[in-house]
Design a protein around this motif. Structure first.
Motif, mmCIF file in Angstrom:
data_model
loop_
_atom_site.group_PDB
_atom_site.id
_atom_site.type_symbol
_atom_site.label_atom_id
_atom_site.label_comp_id
_atom_site.label_asym_id
_atom_site.label_seq_id
_atom_site.Cartn_x
_atom_site.Cartn_y
_atom_site.Cartn_z
ATOM 1 N N GLY A 379 44.580 68.159 94.149
ATOM 2 C CA GLY A 379 44.821 67.868 92.747
ATOM 3 C C GLY A 379 45.206 69.074 91.922
ATOM 4 N N HIS A 380 45.502 70.215 92.586
ATOM 5 C CA HIS A 380 45.907 71.431 91.883
ATOM 6 C C HIS A 380 47.425 71.582 91.984
ATOM 7 C CE1 HIS A 380 41.741 73.196 91.770
ATOM 8 N NE2 HIS A 380 41.608 72.286 92.699
ATOM 9 N N GLU A 381 48.064 71.809 90.855
ATOM 10 C CA GLU A 381 49.507 71.982 90.888
ATOM 11 C C GLU A 381 49.879 73.394 91.342
ATOM 12 O OE1 GLU A 381 50.083 73.256 86.170
ATOM 13 O OE2 GLU A 381 50.909 71.368 86.940
ATOM 14 N N ASP A 382 51.064 73.515 91.944
ATOM 15 C CA ASP A 382 51.566 74.836 92.312
ATOM 16 C C ASP A 382 51.985 75.588 91.051
ATOM 17 O OD1 ASP A 382 51.189 74.311 94.958
ATOM 18 O OD2 ASP A 382 53.241 73.692 95.342
ATOM 19 N N HIS A 383 51.824 76.917 91.104
ATOM 20 C CA HIS A 383 52.165 77.750 89.949
ATOM 21 C C HIS A 383 53.212 78.783 90.337
ATOM 22 C CE1 HIS A 383 47.864 76.733 88.516
ATOM 23 N NE2 HIS A 383 48.727 75.905 87.992
ATOM 24 N N ASP A 384 54.183 78.946 89.496
ATOM 25 C CA ASP A 384 55.210 79.965 89.675
ATOM 26 C C ASP A 384 55.801 80.235 88.291
ATOM 27 O OD1 ASP A 384 56.815 81.783 90.962
ATOM 28 O OD2 ASP A 384 58.300 80.305 91.592
ATOM 29 N N VAL A 385 54.958 80.793 87.402
ATOM 30 C CA VAL A 385 55.330 80.943 85.995
ATOM 31 C C VAL A 385 54.918 82.321 85.494
ATOM 32 C CG1 VAL A 385 55.091 78.476 85.518
ATOM 33 C CG2 VAL A 385 53.126 79.978 85.220
ATOM 34 N N GLN A 462 43.140 64.289 81.426
ATOM 35 C CA GLN A 462 43.129 65.702 81.036
ATOM 36 C C GLN A 462 41.805 66.366 81.419
ATOM 37 O OE1 GLN A 462 43.564 66.436 76.850
ATOM 38 N NE2 GLN A 462 43.971 68.606 77.106
ATOM 39 N N GLY A 463 40.691 65.638 81.233
ATOM 40 C CA GLY A 463 39.394 66.199 81.589
ATOM 41 C C GLY A 463 39.292 66.499 83.072
ATOM 42 N N LEU A 464 39.780 65.586 83.909
ATOM 43 C CA LEU A 464 39.738 65.799 85.359
ATOM 44 C C LEU A 464 40.635 66.965 85.762
ATOM 45 C CD1 LEU A 464 39.791 62.112 86.646
ATOM 46 C CD2 LEU A 464 37.890 63.729 86.785
ATOM 47 N N ALA A 465 41.804 67.072 85.137
ATOM 48 C CA ALA A 465 42.719 68.175 85.461
ATOM 49 C C ALA A 465 42.066 69.515 85.147
ATOM 50 C CB ALA A 465 44.021 68.011 84.686
ATOM 51 N N ARG A 466 41.386 69.606 84.021
ATOM 52 C CA ARG A 466 40.728 70.864 83.655
ATOM 53 C C ARG A 466 39.538 71.143 84.562
ATOM 54 N NH1 ARG A 466 39.967 70.529 77.234
ATOM 55 N NH2 ARG A 466 39.174 72.664 77.555
ATOM 56 N N LEU A 467 38.858 70.087 84.992
ATOM 57 C CA LEU A 467 37.698 70.250 85.866
ATOM 58 C C LEU A 467 38.109 70.827 87.219
ATOM 59 C CD1 LEU A 467 34.607 69.602 85.993
ATOM 60 C CD2 LEU A 467 35.255 67.475 87.125
ATOM 61 N N VAL A 468 39.143 70.263 87.838
ATOM 62 C CA VAL A 468 39.554 70.760 89.158
ATOM 63 C C VAL A 468 40.248 72.111 89.055
ATOM 64 C CG1 VAL A 468 39.701 68.459 90.165
ATOM 65 C CG2 VAL A 468 41.738 69.465 89.135
ATOM 66 N N ALA A 469 40.801 72.434 87.865
ATOM 67 C CA ALA A 469 41.402 73.761 87.687
ATOM 68 C C ALA A 469 40.345 74.848 87.805
ATOM 69 C CB ALA A 469 42.096 73.847 86.324
ATOM 70 N N ARG A 475 38.196 68.140 95.063
ATOM 71 C CA ARG A 475 39.495 67.498 95.300
ATOM 72 C C ARG A 475 39.565 66.204 94.511
ATOM 73 N NH1 ARG A 475 41.202 64.024 99.547
ATOM 74 N NH2 ARG A 475 39.343 64.531 100.780
ATOM 75 N N LEU A 476 40.683 66.031 93.804
ATOM 76 C CA LEU A 476 40.905 64.831 93.011
ATOM 77 C C LEU A 476 41.861 63.913 93.760
ATOM 78 C CD1 LEU A 476 40.584 63.246 90.362
ATOM 79 C CD2 LEU A 476 42.509 64.559 89.449
#
Length: 732
Positions: A379-385, A462-469, A475-476
């Motif tokens: 559930g974690h997005e890839d980062h390239d920023v 949004q809450g789940l996204a911040r939690l797994v971040a 794992r979501l």
């Protein structure tokens, strides 16, 4: 190290920003819950002058503001950093959770540190999970020392605890685990217990008395010398055995008195190389005292014996496209390479990232490149920023002390990094790099949740996204078969903390519902079905008739559609419509609402109308035909079966295998593994191992590990299928 002239409190205190890697020590504290890690960190902060006897930190803030009950609870379940300064050295103390459910934070602490302090309670001993972490440190050669706490307990026995530690941690060389000090006992009380109020330094034959306001040094009495000499001789031999001077042992055995300074230097080198593991003792300061028992000795071991970041290897570094990149170790002037080792949220500051800088220098207001590690399956997005660094700070409790920069080898916090998550790499924006990730434990306990109300539903995503971040060990999953939102956790305590954080930090109330596994259906035998969809309603009607035959296929075959229509009974343009209707019905299921798999559907015959037949009509007829075929034969409910590998101590093999059999598991084989452990391989229905991570921990006293992966679907026993179907009917 305790035997040297100790630092004056005036030279100590809260740590400033380090100016060179050699003036930094990064130390992680490891031990089971209740061993006294957090109390020891507080005692070291007091001894170093970061907190004074009046209960105030340097800037006058009350200790209660630094470490209130809520903050202590947070520290008990997550990695926290407490930097102090001793004798001109910045010591970053990384306090890790003792609960097995938060091993992710423990691994993060091991990644950020260059040495480890294993905290062992004299009243509880060494548990299996602590031994496993010791083995992890040994595998990478991390320097270690052992601190025995809770010596004030009535049945505490330092000598016995030292023997237990040598047995648990010494492996083939128990003489590599030896005490540097012996406890100094006072007179026995009415209960027969003689409290510990000081230490006996074995190398210098000095006494260190902590019973007053300050630590006092004195000479031992005649009655104490025999005890000192016996333990001292063994310690000296243990140090010399690891000395790089190969002549030293012969000279010592020949009667030569080895200089204490030489012994201390050899001891420090052996500790830094990770080949000698000293045992020390520690206790909190008495009421009104500045220094807790053993804290000075421990700080001197850390600053004198533990390696600098320059001496400890750094993780492998590549470019973002995977090409190896060689960097000079821990060079503040080299290209920037830093890693987010922990992400947390503060209700007032927002997201805070704990950073370890491996190369270069990180500066406030600098723009850096954020590279992710590809944890999309969790559930974690890839980062390239690119992202701009906000304020840099060093923490002390709930406070943050601003710093302008952080050099290679040091740790600090960065506020409001909106994209970077735990495990991400920060590097120069014109030279993006990626640090090899550390091993993340696989979450194996599912927690199915639903929003409690409509407002909660709006905030849930949004809450789940911040939690797994914040937590890469979580794992979501959005299960497409069961339509459940599932948080995969490491254990019950991990799940409880996740739910509490959703509620308190992100304002999302959720309900926990029974977790459902992805079941399937298939035909138990050959069957025929006729689908008739004929409607006349005074205008353009609907007309479609089709006849099919369904037969089961081997596991993994999916849905196969065969056209055997002759003579144009079903016009060619409507044959795909029949197939579409069959496949749509197969997704919905034909008995208990689970997808149908592993069948061949053969279209044999049918009828059409020149005006009223249509694509939609034949789709409906195809679905009806499949349902009718299902009513004429037995439908098997298929359950997912997992391949399970359990690594367990030999003493628990029998109970674990018996438990697997009780879960309808088939043991495929066993093989011996290193360290007196056995690897058990088995196939177990997934419905039987929903809570296996919790049950296995209880069964093995926290010493076993397991992994699982999907193998296949296979028929569920009739009695189990009836129970599952009945439960599903009641739930709906």
């Amino acid at each position: 190290m305790g035997d040297k002239a100790h630092a004056h409190p005036g030279a100590a205190g809260r740590a400033r920003a380090a100016d060179h890697p050699t003036s930094v020590r990064n130390v992680v504290l490891v031990g089971h819950s209740g061993s006294g890690k957090t109390t020891l960190v507080e005692a070291l902060a007091l001894a170093a002058g970061a907190v004074n006897r009046a209960g105030r930190v340097e800037d006058g803030t009350a200790v209660s503001d630094y470490d209130d009950i809520e903050h202590r609870q947070q520290r008990s379940v997550q990695l926290s950093l407490v930097p102090v300064e001793w004798d001109g050295i910045k010591v970053n103390l990384l306090d890790t959770p003792g609960y097995a459910d938060f091993v992710g934070d423990l691994r993060a602490g091991l990644r950020a540190a260059d040495a480890a302090l294993f905290v062992v309670s004299a009243s509880d001993g060494v548990d299996g999970s602590t031994r496993m972490v010791w083995d992890e440190c040994a595998a990478v050669g991390m320097p270690r020392a052992i601190v025995v706490t809770h010596l004030e307990a009535a049945r505490a026995d330092f000598d016995e605890m030292t023997r237990v530690c040598a047995e648990a941690f010494g492996g083939d060389d128990p003489d590599a685990v030896l005490p540097l000090y012996l406890p100094l006992h006072g007179p026995e009380g009415a209960d027969g217990h003689a409290p510990v109020h000081g230490l006996i330094g074995l190398l210098t034959r000095k006494l260190f008395d902590y019973s007053g306001d300050e630590r006092k040094e004195s000479e031992p009495g005649e009655e104490q010398l025999p005890l000192i000499e016996e333990a001292r001789g063994r310690l000296i031999e243990g140090i010399i055995a690891e000395s790089e001077d190969e002549t030293l042992m012969d000279r010592y055995l020949g009667g030569e008195e080895v200089d204490v300074g030489t012994l201390i230097e050899d001891l420090e080198r052996a500790v830094a190389r990770g080949v000698f593991f000293p045992v020390l003792a520690a206790a909190p300061a008495a009421e009104g005292a500045r220094q807790g028992l053993g804290t000075v000795e421990l700080l001197e071991l850390i600053t004198g014996g533990f390696p600098t970041p320059l001496e400890h290897g750094t993780p492998a570094v590549t470019t973002v496209d995977g090409r190896p990149r060689e960097l000079k170790p821990c060079d503040p002037d080299a290209p920037l390479v830093a890693e987010v080792v922990k992400t947390s949220s503060d209700p007032y500051v927002g997201r805070i990232s704990l950073i370890r800088v491996f190369s270069g220098t990180l500066r406030a207001d600098q723009t850096v490149h954020v590279s992710g590690h590809g944890l999309g399956d969790r559930g974690h997005e890839d980062h390239d920023v690119d992202e701009r660094i906000g304020n840099l700070s060093t923490p002390f409790g709930k406070q943050q002390r601003p710093v302008s920069h952080v050099i290679a080898g040091d740790l600090a916090c960065v506020a409001k990094l909106s994209r970077a998550e735990t495990g991400d790499t920060l590097s120069a924006k014109d030279d993006p790099l990626l640090v090899e990730p550390w091993e993340m434990p696989d979450p194996l306990l599912p927690l199915a949740i639903e929003a409690h109300s409509k407002p909660d539903e709006d905030k849930l995503s949004q809450g789940l996204a911040r939690l797994v971040a914040e937590d890469p060990t979580m794992r979501l999953e959005q299960n497409q078969d069961t339509h459940q939102v599932v948080l995969w956790c490491l254990g019950e305590a991990h799940a409880d903390v996740a739910l509490e954080r959703l509620r308190s930090r992100y304002g999302v109330q959720v309900d926990v519902v029974p977790h459902r596994v992805s079941l399937r259906e298939t035909f138990g035998g050959k069957a025929a079905g006729r689908g008739r969809h004929v409607k006349q309603s005074g205008g353009h009607g609907q007309f479609a008739i089709c006849e099919i035959e369904v037969e089961p296929l081997p596991n993994g075959s999916g849905i196969e559609f065969v056209d055997k229509v002759v003579g144009g009974a079903v016009p060619r343009q409507f044959i795909p419509s029949v197939e579409k209707g069959v496949r749509a019905q197969a997704v919905k299921g034909v008995a208990a609402g689970h997808p149908l798999i592993d069948v061949r559907v053969t279209l044999l015959d049918g009828k059409a109308h020149s005006v009223d037949s249509s694509d939609a009509a034949f789709q409906t007829a195809g679905a009806l035909a499949l349902r009718e075929a299902a009513s004429g034969t037995r439908i098997h409910l298929l359950e997912p079966v997992a391949e399970v590998s359990v690594l367990v101590g030999d003493e628990y093999v029998g109970p674990v295998m018996s438990d697997l059999s009780g879960r309808r598991g088939r043991v495929l084989g066993t093989e011996q593994s290193a360290g007196g452990r056995t690897l058990i391989r088995a196939e177990v229905p997934e419905i039987e191992i929903d809570r296996y991570s919790v049950d296995l921990r209880s069964l093995s006293h926290g010493t076993a590990r397991f992994s699982r992966r999907y193998a296949r679907h296979e028929p569920m026993p009739p009695q189990v299928a009836e129970r599952v179907t009945e439960e599903a009917r009641k739930a709906s």
